[in-house]
Scaffold this motif. Sequence first.
Motif, PDB file in Angstrom:
ATOM      1  N   MET A   1     -12.324   2.303   0.274  1.00  0.00           N
ATOM      2  CA  MET A   1     -12.648   2.142  -1.151  1.00  0.00           C
ATOM      3  C   MET A   1     -11.446   1.827  -2.029  1.00  0.00           C
ATOM      4  N   CYS A   2     -11.756   1.251  -3.211  1.00  0.00           N
ATOM      5  CA  CYS A   2     -10.763   1.075  -4.266  1.00  0.00           C
ATOM      6  C   CYS A   2     -11.315   1.729  -5.516  1.00  0.00           C
ATOM      7  N   MET A   3     -10.453   2.399  -6.241  1.00  0.00           N
ATOM      8  CA  MET A   3     -10.906   3.144  -7.417  1.00  0.00           C
ATOM      9  C   MET A   3      -9.806   3.088  -8.475  1.00  0.00           C
ATOM     10  N   LYS A   4     -10.171   2.800  -9.697  1.00  0.00           N
ATOM     11  CA  LYS A   4      -9.180   2.838 -10.777  1.00  0.00           C
ATOM     12  C   LYS A   4      -9.878   2.871 -12.121  1.00  0.00           C
TER      13      LYS A   4
ATOM     14  N   TYR B   1       0.815  -1.226   0.000  1.00  0.00           N
ATOM     15  CA  TYR B   1       0.000   0.000   0.000  1.00  0.00           C
ATOM     16  C   TYR B   1       0.848   1.275   0.000  1.00  0.00           C
ATOM     17  N   GLY B   2       1.631   1.522   1.050  1.00  0.00           N
ATOM     18  CA  GLY B   2       2.393   2.779   1.146  1.00  0.00           C
ATOM     19  C   GLY B   2       1.448   3.969   1.224  1.00  0.00           C
ATOM     20  N   GLY B   3       1.862   5.103   0.685  1.00  0.00           N
ATOM     21  CA  GLY B   3       0.937   6.236   0.540  1.00  0.00           C
ATOM     22  C   GLY B   3       1.080   7.339   1.555  1.00  0.00           C
ATOM     23  N   ASN B   4       0.003   8.152   1.649  1.00  0.00           N
ATOM     24  CA  ASN B   4       0.018   9.381   2.452  1.00  0.00           C
ATOM     25  C   ASN B   4      -1.283   9.578   3.210  1.00  0.00           C
ATOM     26  N   ILE B   5      -1.172  10.369   4.284  1.00  0.00           N
ATOM     27  CA  ILE B   5      -2.362  10.754   5.055  1.00  0.00           C
ATOM     28  C   ILE B   5      -2.610  12.239   4.784  1.00  0.00           C
ATOM     29  N   TYR B   6      -3.849  12.560   4.428  1.00  0.00           N
ATOM     30  CA  TYR B   6      -4.231  13.956   4.191  1.00  0.00           C
ATOM     31  C   TYR B   6      -5.306  14.322   5.201  1.00  0.00           C
ATOM     32  N   SER B   7      -5.041  15.331   6.027  1.00  0.00           N
ATOM     33  CA  SER B   7      -6.015  15.687   7.066  1.00  0.00           C
ATOM     34  C   SER B   7      -6.414  17.156   6.962  1.00  0.00           C
ATOM     35  N   MET B   8      -7.698  17.398   7.234  1.00  0.00           N
ATOM     36  CA  MET B   8      -8.203  18.783   7.233  1.00  0.00           C
ATOM     37  C   MET B   8      -8.261  19.358   8.639  1.00  0.00           C
TER      38      MET B   8
ATOM     39  N   GLY C   1      -2.456   5.291  -5.542  1.00  0.00           N
ATOM     40  CA  GLY C   1      -3.661   6.126  -5.639  1.00  0.00           C
ATOM     41  C   GLY C   1      -4.970   5.356  -5.627  1.00  0.00           C
ATOM     42  N   GLN C   2      -4.909   4.020  -5.700  1.00  0.00           N
ATOM     43  CA  GLN C   2      -6.154   3.256  -5.898  1.00  0.00           C
ATOM     44  C   GLN C   2      -6.909   2.905  -4.617  1.00  0.00           C
ATOM     45  N   CYS C   3      -6.206   2.850  -3.500  1.00  0.00           N
ATOM     46  CA  CYS C   3      -6.866   2.483  -2.238  1.00  0.00           C
ATOM     47  C   CYS C   3      -6.989   3.742  -1.378  1.00  0.00           C
ATOM     48  N   ILE C   4      -8.190   3.981  -0.883  1.00  0.00           N
ATOM     49  CA  ILE C   4      -8.449   5.206  -0.129  1.00  0.00           C
ATOM     50  C   ILE C   4      -9.296   4.864   1.098  1.00  0.00           C
TER      51      ILE C   4
END
Length: 421
Positions: free
Chosen positions: A262-265, A181-188, A247-250
């Motif tokens: 979710m998964c999106m592609k 997976y890896g990736g990033n956390i985006y917080s508001m 970018g596909q797993c959120i």
Amino acid sequence: MGGAVSVEEATAENREKLVGDLKGKATDILTRFPDNRCCKYLIPYLDSEEGKALSNEDLLTFYQCVRTGIDNEDSGLGCYAMTPDDYTKFGGFFNAVIRDYHGDATGTAKHETDWDASGVGEGGVLDVRKLGFDQELSMRVRVGRNLKAFNLPGKMDQAERIKFEQQMLGAFQALVDNPDYGGNIYSMTPNFGEGVENPNKISDEKYQELVDAHVLFKDMDADPFLKSAGISSDWPYGRGCWQSADGQCIIWFGEEDQLRIMCMKKGFLLNEVFDRLNTMLKTVESIEGIDFATSDDYGYVTSCPSNLGTGMRASVHVKIPNLTSDGTDAKAKEVCNPLGLSVRGTGGEHTPIGADGTVDISPRARLFIKEKDIIEKLYKGIELLMAQENKPAEAPPAEAPPAEVVATEEAPKEEAPPAAE
Ligand code: ADP
Ligand code: CIR
């Protein structure tokens, strides 16, 4: 009709006023909106033994659950649970709403979970190229999930929203550290308390970029249904997402459910997003501290009764210029409704369709249906929808057409579709 329902304190006197106001308002609303299920079932519930036996405190919670349906007269459901227990505590009310909305005439159906899609399509493969598509479709499958240990979003205060985000950071870090997976956390979230910085805070520009890319959710505070239920309170505290490196797993946190996973592609094989989501869910559930709320009757617990069961919405973006030639989704909805499909805009619920006739299509059913059947329903629904889209324009009627030509062609009917989504 008496004054507005506005009781804030649980006293016996207030109780009587609250019950009277709620019943009066509901009766009045039903004269204009007979399909408002909150109003329809609230009246007999408050008169039932269960309703009358509620403590003052519980009655106030019940009011929080149904306030959205009173404030928003055109609601189809008009209620949200504030805690997973509410589906039992106010069972006489929620059960009636749920079984009506999800079309369970038996009143006794129990939800069953089944992700094994190996038998759908051809050996588990659902290839939209077989339906004539030569360009990749944008595909997405999401589920709503909530942790047992926290209130549902309607009841969370700012401190609980921050606590939830902080607890989830451990799980997100486990995904970031996982090479799959890896990736990033985006917080508001502006801060984690006075003077406590949020290390994942994003700028307004980044937020908008992520919304436009369909990665983050739009401003919930602008949604009157969510606002009345307290679900958008403290915006934007406790709101954000984790996204995998590809970018596909959120995973959203702090939207209508604590978590939307979710998964999106873009692609041709619908089963790819479905199977990857299944795998991701197993990974998430194996992380310490992740214990999803479930119900014996209704499967996975969600804030909105419409999402109970699978919590799943499986969607594709498809271009249907013929069915949207008038610039609206009216004809598309007319065709999709009997097929058990929902039509949304390209930015999600309550957004307009694309200028090129692109719409978001998804099976409406979530409860008393297996996960594997939802993805198959999406595939079959696309097939039936495209048959309508590509149908040759009807010739103007001849003066005296033969009887068999006059017979109207009806779209295959699946089940009586619920009015709201
Ligand atoms: P949900 O699907 O969680 O009920 P929405 O309908 O509001 O919520 O959609 C949330 C976001 O997901 C929106 O940006 C929407 O455009 C996006 N989305 C949904 N389905 C797809 C899809 N198949 N392809 C791309 N984006 C999608
Ligand atoms: C209604 O009752 O019409 C609104 N509360 C919306 C219901 C649709 N469900 C949803 O957005 N999860």
